[in-house]
Design a protein around this motif. Structure first.
Motif, PDB file in Angstrom:
ATOM      1  N   GLY A  74       0.821  -1.209   0.000  1.00 47.63           N
ATOM      2  CA  GLY A  74       0.000   0.000   0.000  1.00 47.63           C
ATOM      3  C   GLY A  74       0.849   1.251   0.000  1.00 47.63           C
ATOM      4  O   GLY A  74       0.683   2.138   0.842  1.00 47.63           O
ATOM      5  N   SER A  75       1.759   1.360  -0.962  1.00 43.05           N
ATOM      6  CA  SER A  75       2.803   2.392  -0.934  1.00 43.05           C
ATOM      7  C   SER A  75       2.263   3.815  -0.990  1.00 43.05           C
ATOM      8  O   SER A  75       2.895   4.748  -0.478  1.00 43.05           O
ATOM      9  CB  SER A  75       3.792   2.180  -2.080  1.00 43.05           C
ATOM     10  N   GLY A  76       1.120   4.023  -1.633  1.00 41.24           N
ATOM     11  CA  GLY A  76       0.489   5.342  -1.628  1.00 41.24           C
ATOM     12  C   GLY A  76       1.404   6.444  -2.116  1.00 41.24           C
ATOM     13  O   GLY A  76       1.882   6.440  -3.244  1.00 41.24           O
ATOM     14  N   GLY A  77       1.687   7.417  -1.242  1.00 41.58           N
ATOM     15  CA  GLY A  77       2.552   8.536  -1.582  1.00 41.58           C
ATOM     16  C   GLY A  77       4.037   8.234  -1.488  1.00 41.58           C
ATOM     17  O   GLY A  77       4.865   9.131  -1.662  1.00 41.58           O
ATOM     18  N   GLY A  78       4.376   6.971  -1.191  1.00 43.47           N
ATOM     19  CA  GLY A  78       5.786   6.584  -1.198  1.00 43.47           C
ATOM     20  C   GLY A  78       6.425   6.468   0.167  1.00 43.47           C
ATOM     21  O   GLY A  78       7.654   6.387   0.274  1.00 43.47           O
ATOM     22  N   PHE A  79       5.613   6.434   1.203  1.00 41.05           N
ATOM     23  CA  PHE A  79       6.143   6.327   2.562  1.00 41.05           C
ATOM     24  C   PHE A  79       5.712   5.007   3.190  1.00 41.05           C
ATOM     25  O   PHE A  79       4.513   4.755   3.318  1.00 41.05           O
ATOM     26  CB  PHE A  79       5.653   7.501   3.410  1.00 41.05           C
ATOM     27  N   PRO A  80       6.637   4.148   3.541  1.00 37.11           N
ATOM     28  CA  PRO A  80       8.095   4.335   3.493  1.00 37.11           C
ATOM     29  C   PRO A  80       8.765   3.905   2.191  1.00 37.11           C
ATOM     30  O   PRO A  80       9.963   4.087   2.018  1.00 37.11           O
ATOM     31  CB  PRO A  80       8.579   3.441   4.628  1.00 37.11           C
ATOM     32  N   GLY A  81       8.018   3.311   1.238  1.00 34.96           N
ATOM     33  CA  GLY A  81       8.641   2.615   0.119  1.00 34.96           C
ATOM     34  C   GLY A  81       9.594   3.426  -0.730  1.00 34.96           C
ATOM     35  O   GLY A  81      10.724   3.000  -1.000  1.00 34.96           O
ATOM     36  N   LEU A  82       9.167   4.615  -1.198  1.00 40.60           N
ATOM     37  CA  LEU A  82      10.059   5.412  -2.041  1.00 40.60           C
ATOM     38  C   LEU A  82      11.267   5.919  -1.265  1.00 40.60           C
ATOM     39  O   LEU A  82      12.383   5.965  -1.797  1.00 40.60           O
ATOM     40  CB  LEU A  82       9.304   6.605  -2.632  1.00 40.60           C
ATOM     41  N   VAL A  83      11.057   6.319  -0.016  1.00 43.43           N
ATOM     42  CA  VAL A  83      12.189   6.788   0.796  1.00 43.43           C
ATOM     43  C   VAL A  83      13.221   5.674   0.938  1.00 43.43           C
ATOM     44  O   VAL A  83      14.433   5.900   0.788  1.00 43.43           O
ATOM     45  CB  VAL A  83      11.705   7.261   2.177  1.00 43.43           C
ATOM     46  N   LEU A  84      12.755   4.464   1.179  1.00 45.79           N
ATOM     47  CA  LEU A  84      13.673   3.333   1.270  1.00 45.79           C
ATOM     48  C   LEU A  84      14.386   3.098  -0.062  1.00 45.79           C
ATOM     49  O   LEU A  84      15.574   2.769  -0.092  1.00 45.79           O
ATOM     50  CB  LEU A  84      12.924   2.079   1.701  1.00 45.79           C
TER      51      LEU A  84
END
Length: 210
Positions: A74-84
């Motif tokens: 459920g990455s949504g706006g990228g937190f935490p996925g894009l930051v990681l």
């Protein structure tokens, strides 16, 4: 005005290059630009995207400093996925899958990955339809997605096969942990959040039916 600082990022995530810090500062501005047309985060948190979202996400890198295969649900706006994904640039061979079924949010995630050349892949599917597309992650993450019992049900196909979970949780996490034990048994480590006095990162491993 962004509260971004290289020092704050290193305090949260561990050693981070100046180049990665500058990319995350640029990402913060890109996020705010996209958020004007797509609801990527709660309006009440937009006055401190750096602290409330970026640093809050980055602290997971310190908890699992050697992990190279990640999936964010459920990455949504990228937190935490894009930051990681930005932080994983500095780990040879590391990558993260971002599972997001919302078409507009998936487009945002893909745009950021493409612009910055991140070691990430968008899996534009529902979580319960993504298992065949995400193989053997070391770490499963989720933030502001669902209560812990539901998160464990969704991530069980990975967590019952050796993956670990790092889940952001708030002040009521003990209730969620107790509710989860009716269905699941697991090893649990509670990491106090570095950005939220009432929050924790729940590290769960060895998931099995109770």
């Amino acid at each position: 005005m962004s509260a971004a600082s290289w020092t704050s990022l290193q305090e949260a995530a561990g050693p981070v290059s100046r180049e990665t810090f500058e990319c995350l500062v640029a990402f913060e501005q890109l996020f705010l630009k996209w958020n004007r047309s797509i609801n990527l985060a709660a309006p009440s948190t937009l006055d401190d995207v750096w602290g409330r979202h970026i640093l809050d996400s980055a602290q997971l890198a310190r908890i699992a400093p050697d992990a190279k295969r990640w999936v964010d649900l459920g990455s949504g706006g990228g937190f935490p996925g894009l930051v990681l994904a930005f932080l994983l640039v500095e780990r040879d061979g590391a990558s993260i899958d971002l599972v997001e079924s919302n078409r507009k949010k998936a487009s945002f995630l893909q745009a950021v990955i493409g612009q910055f050349g991140l070691p990430a892949r968008v899996v534009a599917r529902r979580i319960d339809d993504s298992y065949a597309f995400v193989s053997a992650p070391e770490i499963v993450t989720a933030r502001a997605l669902a209560a812990l019992p539901a998160l464990l049900d969704l991530s069980a196909p990975w967590l019952t096969k050796g993956s670990r979970a790092l889940f952001h949780k708030g002040r009521d996490y003990r209730v969620e942990v107790e509710e989860s034990t009716h269905r699941w048994a697991f090893d649990l480590v509670e990491h106090p959040s570095m950005t939220d006095a009432h929050g924790v990162i729940l590290e769960l491993a060895d998931l099995r039916t109770a």
